[in-house]
Design a protein around this motif. Structure first.
Motif, PDB file in Angstrom:
ATOM      1  N   SER A 123     -27.283 -63.750 -87.521  1.00 53.41           N
ATOM      2  CA  SER A 123     -28.085 -64.153 -86.367  1.00 53.41           C
ATOM      3  C   SER A 123     -27.714 -63.335 -85.138  1.00 53.41           C
ATOM      4  N   THR A 124     -26.416 -63.096 -84.948  1.00 58.14           N
ATOM      5  CA  THR A 124     -25.947 -62.302 -83.808  1.00 58.14           C
ATOM      6  C   THR A 124     -26.444 -60.867 -83.901  1.00 58.14           C
ATOM      7  N   ASN A 125     -26.459 -60.299 -85.098  1.00 62.13           N
ATOM      8  CA  ASN A 125     -26.918 -58.917 -85.295  1.00 62.13           C
ATOM      9  C   ASN A 125     -28.381 -58.762 -84.897  1.00 62.13           C
ATOM     10  N   SER A 126     -29.241 -59.732 -85.262  1.00 68.24           N
ATOM     11  CA  SER A 126     -30.663 -59.627 -84.920  1.00 68.24           C
ATOM     12  C   SER A 126     -30.883 -59.743 -83.415  1.00 68.24           C
ATOM     13  N   ARG A 127     -29.988 -60.498 -82.720  1.00 69.66           N
ATOM     14  CA  ARG A 127     -30.091 -60.619 -81.263  1.00 69.66           C
ATOM     15  C   ARG A 127     -29.630 -59.326 -80.575  1.00 69.66           C
ATOM     16  N   ARG A 128     -28.706 -58.618 -81.218  1.00 70.39           N
ATOM     17  CA  ARG A 128     -28.074 -57.460 -80.590  1.00 70.39           C
ATOM     18  C   ARG A 128     -29.034 -56.305 -80.374  1.00 70.39           C
ATOM     19  N   ASN A 129     -30.016 -56.142 -81.247  1.00 73.88           N
ATOM     20  CA  ASN A 129     -30.952 -55.026 -81.102  1.00 73.88           C
ATOM     21  C   ASN A 129     -32.387 -55.537 -81.242  1.00 73.88           C
ATOM     22  N   PRO A 130     -32.910 -56.224 -80.213  1.00 69.18           N
ATOM     23  CA  PRO A 130     -34.255 -56.810 -80.319  1.00 69.18           C
ATOM     24  C   PRO A 130     -35.352 -55.763 -80.478  1.00 69.18           C
ATOM     25  N   ARG A 131     -35.161 -54.561 -79.917  1.00 66.11           N
ATOM     26  CA  ARG A 131     -36.179 -53.511 -80.067  1.00 66.11           C
ATOM     27  C   ARG A 131     -36.401 -53.207 -81.540  1.00 66.11           C
ATOM     28  N   ARG A 132     -35.294 -53.003 -82.243  1.00 68.18           N
ATOM     29  CA  ARG A 132     -35.397 -52.655 -83.658  1.00 68.18           C
ATOM     30  C   ARG A 132     -35.998 -53.817 -84.456  1.00 68.18           C
TER      31      ARG A 132
ATOM     32  N   MET B 141     -25.388 -61.156 -95.607  1.00 69.35           N
ATOM     33  CA  MET B 141     -25.676 -60.916 -94.198  1.00 69.35           C
ATOM     34  C   MET B 141     -26.907 -60.030 -94.022  1.00 69.35           C
ATOM     35  N   ILE B 142     -26.978 -58.943 -94.790  1.00 70.35           N
ATOM     36  CA  ILE B 142     -28.123 -58.019 -94.676  1.00 70.35           C
ATOM     37  C   ILE B 142     -29.404 -58.712 -95.122  1.00 70.35           C
ATOM     38  N   ILE B 143     -29.343 -59.496 -96.193  1.00 70.96           N
ATOM     39  CA  ILE B 143     -30.544 -60.205 -96.677  1.00 70.96           C
ATOM     40  C   ILE B 143     -31.018 -61.213 -95.643  1.00 70.96           C
ATOM     41  N   LEU B 144     -30.103 -61.942 -95.014  1.00 67.79           N
ATOM     42  CA  LEU B 144     -30.486 -62.909 -93.976  1.00 67.79           C
ATOM     43  C   LEU B 144     -31.146 -62.206 -92.792  1.00 67.79           C
ATOM     44  N   GLU B 145     -30.610 -61.049 -92.402  1.00 67.67           N
ATOM     45  CA  GLU B 145     -31.240 -60.277 -91.325  1.00 67.67           C
ATOM     46  C   GLU B 145     -32.668 -59.893 -91.708  1.00 67.67           C
ATOM     47  N   SER B 146     -32.847 -59.465 -92.951  1.00 64.47           N
ATOM     48  CA  SER B 146     -34.175 -59.052 -93.421  1.00 64.47           C
ATOM     49  C   SER B 146     -35.150 -60.220 -93.426  1.00 64.47           C
ATOM     50  N   VAL B 147     -34.684 -61.384 -93.881  1.00 67.29           N
ATOM     51  CA  VAL B 147     -35.563 -62.565 -93.921  1.00 67.29           C
ATOM     52  C   VAL B 147     -35.979 -62.954 -92.504  1.00 67.29           C
ATOM     53  N   GLN B 148     -35.053 -62.873 -91.555  1.00 73.64           N
ATOM     54  CA  GLN B 148     -35.397 -63.175 -90.156  1.00 73.64           C
ATOM     55  C   GLN B 148     -36.520 -62.264 -89.661  1.00 73.64           C
ATOM     56  N   ILE B 149     -36.379 -60.970 -89.922  1.00 71.79           N
ATOM     57  CA  ILE B 149     -37.393 -59.995 -89.484  1.00 71.79           C
ATOM     58  C   ILE B 149     -38.741 -60.292 -90.143  1.00 71.79           C
ATOM     59  N   ALA B 150     -38.729 -60.532 -91.476  1.00 73.48           N
ATOM     60  CA  ALA B 150     -39.969 -60.745 -92.221  1.00 73.48           C
ATOM     61  C   ALA B 150     -40.678 -62.010 -91.762  1.00 73.48           C
ATOM     62  N   VAL B 151     -39.932 -63.102 -91.567  1.00 70.39           N
ATOM     63  CA  VAL B 151     -40.563 -64.361 -91.148  1.00 70.39           C
ATOM     64  C   VAL B 151     -41.098 -64.249 -89.719  1.00 70.39           C
ATOM     65  N   PHE B 152     -40.357 -63.586 -88.836  1.00 71.26           N
ATOM     66  CA  PHE B 152     -40.852 -63.382 -87.472  1.00 71.26           C
ATOM     67  C   PHE B 152     -42.166 -62.592 -87.506  1.00 71.26           C
ATOM     68  N   GLY B 153     -42.195 -61.529 -88.309  1.00 72.22           N
ATOM     69  CA  GLY B 153     -43.417 -60.742 -88.438  1.00 72.22           C
ATOM     70  C   GLY B 153     -44.567 -61.559 -88.999  1.00 72.22           C
TER      71      GLY B 153
ATOM     72  N   LEU C  92     -36.226 -62.577 -78.894  1.00 67.50           N
ATOM     73  CA  LEU C  92     -34.881 -63.042 -78.508  1.00 67.50           C
ATOM     74  C   LEU C  92     -34.692 -64.553 -78.653  1.00 67.50           C
ATOM     75  N   PRO C  93     -35.647 -65.384 -78.178  1.00 69.09           N
ATOM     76  CA  PRO C  93     -35.430 -66.828 -78.357  1.00 69.09           C
ATOM     77  C   PRO C  93     -35.804 -67.325 -79.762  1.00 69.09           C
ATOM     78  N   ILE C  94     -36.581 -66.538 -80.507  1.00 69.32           N
ATOM     79  CA  ILE C  94     -37.114 -67.031 -81.782  1.00 69.32           C
ATOM     80  C   ILE C  94     -36.252 -66.597 -82.962  1.00 69.32           C
ATOM     81  N   VAL C  95     -36.015 -65.281 -83.097  1.00 70.09           N
ATOM     82  CA  VAL C  95     -35.364 -64.766 -84.297  1.00 70.09           C
ATOM     83  C   VAL C  95     -33.924 -65.256 -84.443  1.00 70.09           C
TER      84      VAL C  95
END
Length: 851
Positions: free
Chosen positions: A476-485, A772-784, A454-457
């Motif tokens: 950015s808002t979309n990635s915050r909305r479903n942190p479990r996923r 938007m979808i690509i940015l969401e994916s990059v956020q997930i990949a970099v966090f991982g 939540l604070p990082i992604v």
């Protein structure tokens, strides 16, 4: 409900394919691991059975005997129950073409070359060899060559070859080519007549290790008759010995199997989280469907069971396909090995009940277990949910999960620190502590991951989204909305990258340790070494040739010989077995030694010992002990302890004078030189000395001239090859993780159909949706990637600290590898989003809103 479940699977083909794919990859690796080791085992079995095919009896020396003597061989040949007797001896050699002055080595790559005994087809015991060209060799200057290898390496009848063996070099002429079963041509097998082979290789030590016997009557009766007539030897039928050797090989291969299956389980573990994530999303996506079924009268248990049934069908289907993919993997590996000259003859594909049943059960059970929690959530859906227009119910709180995860994380870190810093514990205990810590860290991160994201992604998402304006902010808002996923998707990648980081640290530390060991421990200016492959010894005349080179001052020879001082070996391999370091000259001229007492000069009968070894066995300078070679020579001689040295990483326990060992009269094969150290006399510079040595050694074909740094490079290359294999295996886990991101994003696009349609309806362009979808994916990949690197750095550090007692003193971090991983995660994020982003961009606005 069963009908509904099955129709639901058939109606959502893309969702089915994505879920099945996760199961396929995990089970394919396990199935492939079983099949590949079966193939290896089958290949060795075929080779062993071929070697003892139609052999009535195999004679071996009695326990404690050094070998079968010429008298025993003759007694067997004269026995009326025996019709033929063959030797199985052979010696590893290196071959070259050209003149003696400028030989051209024949490079066998991953193969080998050896010299054995030729028998005419009518005299062969067991599998016959048939001449297909030329004539049989009749003396020690003639050889026959296996036809497949002759074709592979361009050897022809009439050609002269230079043969270099452990003791000498000589010329032979190829007089004939022969064929044998299961010959892939990767090994060159030279054969010469028995008498000439014995004269060359058994003049000093006339004993041999094994005889193949053809006799009158059934194999077992031949063995029984010979055992009664020759009690000083042991006998078995050819089939019995083949079975024993095959069993030994299978036991040895079980380690390979465990190793591969371990990596398969890692891949399956990553796949498990992917499957669980997939089913969680599917359940959330089908809330209205489940609510409607509940409103029509379906019970909670029926809903839960329907999801479990779907998981079982998907698991079974994915596992079955995974087994087929495993067959393909094995076929591909075998094809690659064959192309590189390491074919597996007679191996087949390795299909077995174990290779089919185990992956099928594991894949199905893992899929059902991973779907159980989402299935229970599905059963808890209330009928009123069907009347809601939103896509899912209110998100579940993260408090309990986060607290439990943080507790496990803290426990894992503490266990890792205990393993790293408890110097009083044994290495195994410390490693177990770190292993327990690793489980705690991994499981803790999985549980606490949503809260940690939540604070990082979203923060990272805002940074990379700044150039894209409102679309970047929306991502950015979309990635915050479903942190479990977000966390569950990133976890699969984090686990794979953590393993890569740990192995990268292990490899870098091993390389640095080797560099430090060689560059600070070797004092000789140059070292003459044979090729690393096969442990080929240095030709016997190399030391004298090196001594005659202009600019050379001192020459030392190093050997590892099965001799013992007072019954003690330098390296003890078990009861009555071992080897000791043996050097001619002063060991301090080859290795940096810190002498505590006495001298390092061994003289004619000297021994030096490490302080710890000397104290353990009560050795003191001036003491004399017996030097012996148990099982190899009845001779003994006295040696004197002339010096005690401080702990040394190169010389473990003790070093013995070469001249003392020579007094035991050992065969050349067991006391051959493994390495030669050379120091200059100061009359020429190092470059000129190296050139002089290289020119002098060219004639020996097998000798390399290396500096200390180059020696470290050779050892480092072996580490790199090992790491490349590990990285290749780990790549599967990374691939699964990448597909997990694709899977999650695709399902997310399906789930967010109304939202995407609304964005398109209010004016968003397709390009903006894709971004938007690509940015969401990059956020997930970099966090991982960042989480994986962090976990890997801690666990790698703790693991290496626990192994400090094995010589891995200073922990090294592979910064370049970490940089590549981090940059690669950005690329992965973009590539993984291409398909889901295109699908999202094509969402029809009005249709989506109508849905």
């Amino acid at each position: 409900m069963r009908t509904v479940s099955l129709r639901n699977i058939a109606a959502h083909k893309l969702r089915l394919a994505l879920t099945v794919l996760a199961v396929v990859l995990g089970t394919a690796f396990i199935s492939g691991a079983f099949m590949f080791t079966n193939s290896l085992s089958n290949s060795f079995d075929a080779a062993v059975n071929n070697a003892y095919q139609d052999v009535d009896a195999v004679a071996q020396p009695a326990e404690g005997s050094a070998g079968i003597t010429p008298e025993q061989r003759q007694a067997l040949a004269d026995d009326p129950a025996v019709t033929k007797v063959n030797l199985t001896e052979k010696t590893t050699v290196v071959l070259a073409r050209g003149t003696a002055e400028s030989p051209e080595p024949i490079q066998t790559g991953s193969g080998s070359a050896d010299l054995g005994v030729w028998y005419a087809p009518e005299d062969v015991v067991g599998n016959p060899r048939e001449l297909v060209e030329g004539s049989a060799p009749v003396n020690g200057e003639e050889v026959a060559v296996n036809a497949q290898a002759a074709e592979q390496f361009g050897i022809s009848v009439g050609e002269e070859l230079t043969v270099v063996d452990p003791a000498a070099r000589f010329q032979v002429t190829v007089t004939g080519l022969y064929e044998r079963d299961l010959d892939q041509g990767t090994a060159i097998n030279l054969l010469m007549p028995e008498s000439d082979f014995l004269d060359r290789y058994h003049a000093d030590n006339p004993t041999v290790g094994e005889l193949l016997i053809d006799g009158e009557g059934e194999a077992q009766s031949v063995v029984d008759d010979l055992a009664a007539a020759h009690p000083d030897l042991t006998f078995e039928t050819g089939q019995q010995l083949a079975d024993e050797v095959s069993k030994t090989i299978q036991d040895a291969l079980s380690f390979v199997n465990y190793f591969l299956v371990a990596f398969g389980l890692v891949a399956l573990l990553v796949g498990t989280f992917l499957i669980a994530n997939t089913f969680s999303m599917i359940v959330a996506q089908r809330t209205k469907e489940f609510a409607l079924l509940r409103a029509l009268g379906a019970s909670r248990r029926q809903i839960t069971n329907s999801v479990v049934l779907e998981a079982a069908v998907v698991g079974f289907l994915g596992s079955a396909i995974g087994i087929l993919v495993g067959v393909g993997l094995v076929a591909a590996i075998k094809a690659i090995m064959a192309a590189q000259g390491a074919a597996l003859p007679g191996s087949g594909l390795g299909l077995s009940p174990m290779a089919v049943v185990v992956p099928l059960i594991i894949g199905t059970v893992v899929t059902v277990i991973s779907a159980w929690a989402p299935a229970r959530r599905a059963g808890q859906v209330e009928p009123v949910e069907a009347m809601r227009s939103s896509e899912s119910a209110t998100p579940q709180p993260l408090t309990v999960r986060t607290i439990l995860g943080l507790v496990l994380l803290l426990a894992g870190v503490i266990a890792g620190l205990v393993g790293a810093y408890m110097d009083d514990w044994g290495t195994a205990d410390r490693a177990w502590a770190v292993g327990g810590g690793a489980i705690g860290v991994i499981v803790g991160f999985f549980l606490a991951g949503p809260a940690l994201s939540l604070p990082i992604v979203p923060t990272f998402g805002r940074l990379i989204g700044l150039p894209f304006g409102s679309i970047g902010k929306l991502a950015s808002t979309n990635s915050r909305r479903n942190p479990r996923r977000t966390s569950a998707t990133a976890f699969a990648l984090a686990l794979g990258i953590a393993l890569v980081t740990v192995i990268g640290m292990l490899g870098q530390t091993m390389k640095n340790s080797i560099d430090d060991l060689v560059e600070t421990g070797v004092s000789a200016e140059f070292v003459l070494m044979p090729p690393q492959r096969g442990g080929f010894p240095i030709p016997a005349e190399v030391p004298q040739t090196a001594l005659d080179v202009e600019g050379v001052g001192t020459v030392l020879t190093y050997s590892s010989v099965p001799v013992a001082v007072d019954g003690l070996y330098t390296y003890d391999y078990g009861p009555g077995q071992g080897a000791s370091d043996v050097i001619s000259g002063d060991p301090a001229d080859m290795v940096v030694l810190d002498m505590i007492e006495g001298t390092s000069d061994l003289g004619d009968d000297g021994v030096i010992a490490s302080q710890a070894f000397a104290e353990e066995h009560g050795w003191n300078v001036g003491d004399t002990y017996e030097l012996s070679a148990p099982g190899l020579s009845p001779a003994t001689t006295e040696v004197e302890i002339v010096g005690i040295y401080d702990e040394n990483a190169i010389f473990a326990n003790d070093v013995i004078s070469r001249s003392a060992v020579d007094k035991l009269g050992l065969p050349a094969a067991v006391s051959s030189v493994a390495m030669v150290g050379v120091n200059g006399d100061g009359t020429v510079d190092q470059e000129q000395l190296r050139q002089n040595l290289t020119e002098a050694m060219n004639q020996y074909i097998v000798v390399q001239v290396l500096s200390a740094g180059e020696m470290a490079g050779v050892a480092g290359d072996a580490v790199t090859q090992m790491l490349n294999i590990l990285y290749a295996l780990l790549a599967l886990a990374i691939i699964i993780a990448i597909l997990g991101i694709v899977n999650t994003l695709t399902l997310s696009v399906i789930e967010r159909r109304q939202e995407l349609g609304m964005l398109r309806a209010v004016g968003s362009q397709r390009r903006q949706i894709r971004t938007m979808i690509i940015l969401e994916s990059v956020q997930i990949a970099v966090f991982g990637a960042v989480a994986g690197i962090a976990m890997g750095l801690f666990l790698g550090w703790a693991f290496l600290k626990a192994l400090a007692g094995t010589g891995l003193e200073s922990v090294a971090i592979p910064w370049s590898l970490l940089g590549i991983v981090l940059a690669g995660s950005l690329v992965v994020g973009v590539l993984a989003a291409i398909f889901p982003a295109n699908r999202a961009a094509k969402t029809p606005p009005l249709d989506a809103i109508a849905d």
